[in-house]
Design a protein around this motif. Structure first.
Motif, PDB file in Angstrom:
ATOM      1  N   ALA A 175      -1.075   8.756  -3.546  1.00 49.44           N
ATOM      2  CA  ALA A 175      -1.069   9.151  -2.136  1.00 49.44           C
ATOM      3  C   ALA A 175       0.358   9.410  -1.662  1.00 49.44           C
ATOM      4  O   ALA A 175       0.636  10.420  -0.991  1.00 49.44           O
ATOM      5  N   ALA A 176       1.269   8.504  -1.988  1.00 50.51           N
ATOM      6  CA  ALA A 176       2.662   8.664  -1.577  1.00 50.51           C
ATOM      7  C   ALA A 176       3.266   9.927  -2.174  1.00 50.51           C
ATOM      8  O   ALA A 176       3.999  10.658  -1.490  1.00 50.51           O
ATOM      9  N   GLU A 177       2.982  10.192  -3.429  1.00 53.74           N
ATOM     10  CA  GLU A 177       3.518  11.387  -4.074  1.00 53.74           C
ATOM     11  C   GLU A 177       3.022  12.644  -3.377  1.00 53.74           C
ATOM     12  O   GLU A 177       3.776  13.604  -3.171  1.00 53.74           O
ATOM     13  N   THR A 178       1.754  12.654  -2.983  1.00 57.43           N
ATOM     14  CA  THR A 178       1.200  13.809  -2.269  1.00 57.43           C
ATOM     15  C   THR A 178       1.890  13.989  -0.917  1.00 57.43           C
ATOM     16  O   THR A 178       2.205  15.114  -0.510  1.00 57.43           O
ATOM     17  N   ALA A 185     -15.262  -4.761   1.614  1.00 53.82           N
ATOM     18  CA  ALA A 185     -14.003  -4.514   0.912  1.00 53.82           C
ATOM     19  C   ALA A 185     -14.249  -4.139  -0.540  1.00 53.82           C
ATOM     20  O   ALA A 185     -13.624  -3.227  -1.082  1.00 53.82           O
ATOM     21  N   ALA A 186     -15.189  -4.855  -1.182  1.00 59.29           N
ATOM     22  CA  ALA A 186     -15.511  -4.557  -2.582  1.00 59.29           C
ATOM     23  C   ALA A 186     -16.120  -3.165  -2.718  1.00 59.29           C
ATOM     24  O   ALA A 186     -15.810  -2.422  -3.665  1.00 59.29           O
ATOM     25  N   GLU A 187     -16.989  -2.813  -1.760  1.00 59.43           N
ATOM     26  CA  GLU A 187     -17.578  -1.482  -1.781  1.00 59.43           C
ATOM     27  C   GLU A 187     -16.517  -0.405  -1.598  1.00 59.43           C
ATOM     28  O   GLU A 187     -16.535   0.626  -2.264  1.00 59.43           O
ATOM     29  N   PHE A 188     -15.598  -0.675  -0.673  1.00 61.03           N
ATOM     30  CA  PHE A 188     -14.516   0.275  -0.446  1.00 61.03           C
ATOM     31  C   PHE A 188     -13.698   0.472  -1.716  1.00 61.03           C
ATOM     32  O   PHE A 188     -13.403   1.602  -2.117  1.00 61.03           O
ATOM     33  N   GLU A 189     -13.308  -0.636  -2.343  1.00 63.67           N
ATOM     34  CA  GLU A 189     -12.466  -0.554  -3.529  1.00 63.67           C
ATOM     35  C   GLU A 189     -13.181   0.173  -4.668  1.00 63.67           C
ATOM     36  O   GLU A 189     -12.557   0.889  -5.452  1.00 63.67           O
ATOM     37  N   LYS A 190     -14.501  -0.012  -4.742  1.00 59.12           N
ATOM     38  CA  LYS A 190     -15.267   0.669  -5.784  1.00 59.12           C
ATOM     39  C   LYS A 190     -15.274   2.178  -5.557  1.00 59.12           C
ATOM     40  O   LYS A 190     -15.248   2.969  -6.509  1.00 59.12           O
ATOM     41  N   ASN A 191     -15.322   2.580  -4.289  1.00 63.90           N
ATOM     42  CA  ASN A 191     -15.406   3.998  -3.961  1.00 63.90           C
ATOM     43  C   ASN A 191     -14.050   4.661  -3.760  1.00 63.90           C
ATOM     44  O   ASN A 191     -13.969   5.886  -3.737  1.00 63.90           O
ATOM     45  N   ALA A 192     -12.992   3.870  -3.590  1.00 60.84           N
ATOM     46  CA  ALA A 192     -11.661   4.443  -3.404  1.00 60.84           C
ATOM     47  C   ALA A 192     -11.255   5.237  -4.641  1.00 60.84           C
ATOM     48  O   ALA A 192     -11.384   4.751  -5.762  1.00 60.84           O
ATOM     49  N   ARG A 193     -10.758   6.419  -4.429  1.00 56.32           N
ATOM     50  CA  ARG A 193     -10.514   7.342  -5.531  1.00 56.32           C
ATOM     51  C   ARG A 193      -9.042   7.588  -5.833  1.00 56.32           C
ATOM     52  O   ARG A 193      -8.709   8.268  -6.794  1.00 56.32           O
ATOM     53  N   THR A 194      -8.159   7.056  -5.012  1.00 61.13           N
ATOM     54  CA  THR A 194      -6.745   7.400  -5.131  1.00 61.13           C
ATOM     55  C   THR A 194      -5.887   6.150  -5.056  1.00 61.13           C
ATOM     56  O   THR A 194      -6.147   5.257  -4.256  1.00 61.13           O
ATOM     57  N   GLY A 196       0.772  -1.231   0.000  1.00 59.15           N
ATOM     58  CA  GLY A 196       0.000   0.000   0.000  1.00 59.15           C
ATOM     59  C   GLY A 196       0.800   1.276   0.000  1.00 59.15           C
ATOM     60  O   GLY A 196       1.814   1.418  -0.692  1.00 59.15           O
ATOM     61  N   ILE A 197       0.354   2.238   0.803  1.00 57.81           N
ATOM     62  CA  ILE A 197       1.000   3.544   0.853  1.00 57.81           C
ATOM     63  C   ILE A 197       2.436   3.421   1.335  1.00 57.81           C
ATOM     64  O   ILE A 197       3.330   4.109   0.841  1.00 57.81           O
ATOM     65  N   GLY A 198       2.684   2.539   2.314  1.00 56.56           N
ATOM     66  CA  GLY A 198       4.046   2.383   2.829  1.00 56.56           C
ATOM     67  C   GLY A 198       5.021   1.943   1.767  1.00 56.56           C
ATOM     68  O   GLY A 198       6.139   2.467   1.677  1.00 56.56           O
TER      69      GLY A 198
END
Length: 274
Positions: A226-229, A212-221, A17-19
């Motif tokens: 995220a790391a670049e930001t 989890a599926a709902e989260f992934e569908k709504n995740a925007r980034t 992930g982000i890490g």
């Protein structure tokens, strides 16, 4: 602008992930990355992706404070200095507060907050040796607003926010060269939702729903975005970093409607957020 080239940055939760994206992004800017994660396979994969970029890998659970201290101090000794720490490791459980066992609530707090506080405590003496550096603490949009079935996560991320704000003010007075940054990611396409422990559904919700599926569908980034930001925030010495259009929208709504925001943005949030 603060240059990351030649700096030594410690990153928790670097096995995915982000890490992982942070480790790669920092290395590409010329930083040396000291990485840790409890997932040995994931951490090894991040190391493989880093290739010849200077880095170190240590498998540990961030709630083991003795191991955490050995890792932080060891990184400073191995590379000759420590210029920053990114307290990124985190987890979540899904359940109304009344249905959340004490041990599960405590585990979320131990990983998401206690380990962050300890990471800050351990890093500060090293940063003070040269009077500059970064402390980056990953909070969440759930550190700006309450959300049903996420009481433990909310509590931990609000705590990270409060700690980071207080530490920012303190360092500004005593150690102005040390930049304390709190990060509020919105929905990020990581394994946080997939790995969340489902204990109980919120009353009235669909018990067959795939959170989890709902989260992934709504995740925007993406984790890379995220790391670049976050890294840009480090370079610019920003105190607060919002990640994603959903985080900016939630920040605006909570400010504008501090009492009724949940009624207004519940549908927008869908399956949840990082």
């Amino acid at each position: 602008m603060r240059d990351l080239k030649g700096k030594v940055i410690a990153v928790t939760g670097a096995g995915s992930g982000i890490g992982r994206a942070l480790a790669l992004g920092l290395a590409r800017r010329g930083a040396t990355v000291a990485m840790t994660d409890r997932d040995a396979a994931g951490l090894a994969e991040t190391g493989r992706m880093l290739g010849n970029y200077p880095h170190s890998q240590h498998v540990l659970d961030v709630t083991d404070h003795d191991a955490l201290k050995a890792w932080v101090d060891g990184a400073a000794e191995e590379f000759g200095t420590l210029d920053g720490i990114i307290n990124n490791a985190g987890l979540s459980v899904i359940a109304p507060f009344a249905d959340t066992p004490r041990e599960d609530f405590a585990r979320v707090m131990a990983v998401n907050f206690d380990a962050v506080a300890e990471g800050c405590r351990l890093a500060i003496p090293h940063l003070r040796k040269h009077g500059s550096g970064w402390i980056v603490n990953i909070s969440s949009v759930f550190g700006m607003m309450g959300y049903p079935s996420q009481s433990a996560y909310n509590a931990s991320k609000y705590a990270v926010r409060g700690l980071s704000e207080a530490l920012h003010i303190e360092m500004g007075q005593t150690d102005p060269g040390i930049c304390v940054i709190r990060v509020h990611p919105g929905g990020i396409k990581t394994n946080v939702a997939r790995n969340s422990k489902l204990i109980a559904h919120f009353p009235g919700s669909d018990p067959s729903a795939d959170h989890a599926a709902e989260f992934e569908k709504n995740a925007r980034t993406t984790p890379e975005d995220a790391a670049e930001t976050i890294i840009r925030g480090m370079e610019r010495a920003q105190h607060r970093v919002l990640i994603g259009p959903d985080a900016r929208f939630i920040d605006w709504m909570v400010r504008l409607f501090p009492v009724t925001y949940m009624k207004r943005i519940g549908t927008f949030l869908g399956g949840g957020s990082k």
